[in-house]
Design an enzyme around this catalytic site. Sequence first.
Site: not given
Ligand code: BGC
Ligand code: BGC
Length: 819
Positions: A292, A495
Site C-alpha cells: 500500500d 481513510e
Molecule cells: C489506500 C489503498 C489505495 C492506495 C492507492 C492507500 O492509501 O489505503 O486502499 O488502494 O492508497 O490509492
Molecule cells: C492519494 C491516495 C492515497 C493517499 C494515501 C493520497 O494523496 O491520492 O490515493 O490513498 O494519499 O496516503
Amino acid sequence: MDIQNWPKLEAAFPPDAALETRISDLIDQMSVEEKVGQLIQAEIKYVTPDEVKKYHLGSVLNGGGTYPNNDKFASPEDWLALSEAFFAASMDTSDGGVAIPIIWGSDAVHGHNNIVGATLFPHNIGLGAARDVELIARIGQATAREVAVTGVDWTFAPTIAVARDDRWGRTYESYSEDPSIVADYAEAMVRGLQGEKLSKDFLRGEHLVATAKHFVGDGGTNRGIDRGDNAVPEAELAKVHAAGYLTALPAGVQTVMASFNSWNGNRLHGHKYLLTEVLKNRLGFDGFVVGDWNGHRFVPGCSVDSCAAAINAGLDMFMVPSDWKALYKNTLLQAKSGEIDQLRLDDAVRRILRVKIRAGLFEHQRPLAGKSGIIGSDEHRGLAREAVRKSLVLLKNNKQLLPLMPSQNILVAGDAADNLTKQTGGWTISWQGTGNSREDFPGATSIFEGISAVVDKTGGQAVLSEDGSFSADTFRNGAGPDVAVVVYGEEPYAEWHGDLANIEYQMGNKTDLALLSGLQKQGIPVVSIFLSGRPLWVNKEMNASDAFVAAWLPGSEGSGVADVLFRDVEGQVRFEFTGTLPFSWPMYTHQTVLNPYHENYEPLFALGYGMQSHTRSSVNRELSEVSETYTEGALEDAWLMVSRPRSPWNLYIQEEESQLVAVSGNLASSGVDENILVSSIDMESQEDARLIQWKGLRSGSVQLTANSDQDLSRYLRERAALTLDIRVDQPVTKPFTAVIDCGEGCVGKVPLQSSLQSLPAGRWTQFSIDLQCFAKTGVDFTQISSALRLESEGPTTLALANIKLVPEAAAKAVVKCKG
Ligand code: BGC
Ligand code: BGC
C-alpha cells in the site's frame, strides 16, 4: 503462531508448465536492474514514460484524485493515450532489455471513480445492505468495462475488510461486519471484475485484474484507528478478518494488497509469517502482493526509499508513489549485495510476470479501449440505480408513512438533498471526495432530482428548500407541504481523515436535528433520508422523524431513492424496501464495536434488520436521548483537530477584532498581505498537520471554534490536558498565548512564549497544557466557544497536529498549574 488456524486451500489454478516455462525464459534474459524495476510501482504524477523505459518499471498507479496531465476533466481518450504511452515505453527495447508490459492500477472502488462522468455505484456498505450476490458480480463487470475503456488494467478493489469498530474512517469500504457477507461478496466481486476463473475471457477484454485488500485485519484495529494495530488472536484473524480471502483466492484473484495495519504490533508489510507462510503457502496464492501507499516505510528499519525487509517477508511490488527512484536504487544495491535473497527476487518477478501473462497484457488486446460511450452508459446507470434501491434500509416507519403518494406537496429539505458530493462520499474524483461540485457529475442525478422526476409527472409537486422554509406560494395549489423529505448526513472523507472519536452524529452541532424538529412542530410528517458511511448515534434525529431510511453513500444515481420512496399514481408499491442492515445500529454512543457475536448484544437495530413498507413499525416509542453513556466506561479523548478539524470545531484565522476567516481547504490566509497563513502539510501521512505562519504585521490568532457553546466540564473534572504535536519552525520572540473562550467576556489565557522557546527547533514534539491552567484564569468549562485559540503578537511559524483533550493527562502535562 499456529498455522493450523488457517484452512489449507487448494491451488486456485492447475499446474501450467507452458506458462511457467515462458516465465522462466523471460527471467533468464532479465538483468538484475530489470528485475528490480518490475518490483516498483510509481505514481503517474511522478513518473514519465521515458523513465518507465529507462528503469523498466513494472507498474504505475494513479492515486485518488490524480489524473492524466493533472487535469480533473481529462477525457477517457486522455487516460487511454497516457496508458498507451506507458505501455509503449515498457515494450521499447531500443536500449536493450526484455519487453515486459507495464500494468496500471487504479482505485475503481465504487465504479471508475477517478473519472468525471463515470457511473458511481453505492459504496460497499450500501451494497452490503442489498444482500444480493449476483448484483455484486454485475457491478464488478460494469466497473471493469468502464475502466477498460481508459486503458487501465488493474483495480485496487474489492476491499474485503470486515469492519468492527464504526469509528474507523473506512467502515463504508467494508461490505459488512458479518464475515459471511464479506466472504460471499468477495467471491462475486472478484468474479465480476476478473471474469470466471479459467474461462476464455478471464482477465481479458472486458475484464481487469482485481485486488483483495488490505491483507489482513485492516477492519479490526484497536478503536478503529486507521493503520493501527489489530490485536485479535490468530483464530479470530483467520475466521473473521480473513473470511473474504478464503473465497477471493479460490475465485482466482490475482493480486493482494498488504495492509498498513499491524497484527499484535507487527506491521503487515514486513510480516513474513502472514505474507509468505499463510497467504502464499497455506492459502495457495500464486499471484503477487502489492504494497500500500509507502506502507513499507512502517516496517522497523525501513524508510520510504529502502526496505529489503518487506521483499524478504514476501511483498512482491512496492507502491512507492513519489520516491520510487531512490527506492529503486537501494533495492538494486540490496539485490546485488544479497541483502535481498536472489531466489526471493526471482520469485517476486515470477509472480508479477505470471499475472501479466495471465491477463494477456503481452498481447495488448483492448477491445473496449476508447469506447467512451461505455463510461456512464444508461445500462450501467440503470444497474447503479437498482443497487441504490436495494441498499435502502427502512428503520422506522410510523403509521406506515412510506411509501408516499406522489401526487402531493413534497417539501425536500436538508443539505444533502441536491448534493452529489455528499451522495457520493470519499474516493470520488478526489481522494477525500471533497472539493467537487455539480459540474463534476455530468449525467448523475441527485436525490432531489430523482424525487422531482417522479412527483412532477403525477400532478404532485416537489420543492427543494434546503433549510425547510416555505411560504404561502411555495406550492402551486397554495397549500402547505403534505410531507417533508429531509436528506442529510456525513460530509465526505476517506481513510484516517474519517476516523472518529465518537459516533454521535453532529455532536455538539445538531443543525439537522433542529431542521427536523422545526418541521415536526409544524405538524408536517417528516421522512429522514440519512446518508452516512457507517451507523451513527442518531436517536434524537430518529425521534424527530416519522420515518427513517439509512441510505448510506448511494453514488451518482439518486433516482434509486425515489423509486422506493414513492408509490405509483394508483397507490401501488413500485419497489419494496428490501435492504437489511450490514452493520448493527447503536443504541448508545459507547457501542462502537457492536455485533451479534458479543455478549450483551443490545443494538438499537440488529444486524440484518430492515422493514418492508407493510411492516408495523416497532419504533413508535421515544428513544433514549442520553448520549453520555460513558459514565460506565472511560471518558474518550475529545478530538479538536486530528487530520482535520473535528465537529463541532472549525478552524479559523482572526486578526485583532476583524472577521473570522474560515480555513476550509488546504490553504487560507488573512489580510491582503497574508499576515497569517495556514496550510496543510504532512507529518506522518498526507495532510495530517497544519503549518501556521504569523508574519507579525498585526497580532492575530488561529482558533478552533464551534457554532454553539460546548460543555467540556467533564474533561476538567477528569484531569485532562490539552495535547498536541508541535514543531517550531521559526522561534517565538514576542508574547504568544493559548486562549480558551467561554462566550462573551469569559476567557482564560496561558502564556506560552517561554515554554515554546524551550522546545527543540524544527522537530516534532508532544506538547500539553493542564486544563486547570485555563480554569484558574477564568474559563467556565460548561460553555466553551473556542476550545483553543493561539494568539501571537510577533512573527513565528509553527506546525501543529493531533490537537486533543486527553483525560488523566494533566499530571504529565508540559505546562502545569496546581489545581
Ligand atoms: C489506500 C489503498 C489505495 C492506495 C492507492 C492507500 O492509501 O489505503 O486502499 O488502494 O492508497 O490509492
Ligand atoms: C492519494 C491516495 C492515497 C493517499 C494515501 C493520497 O494523496 O491520492 O490515493 O490513498 O494519499 O496516503
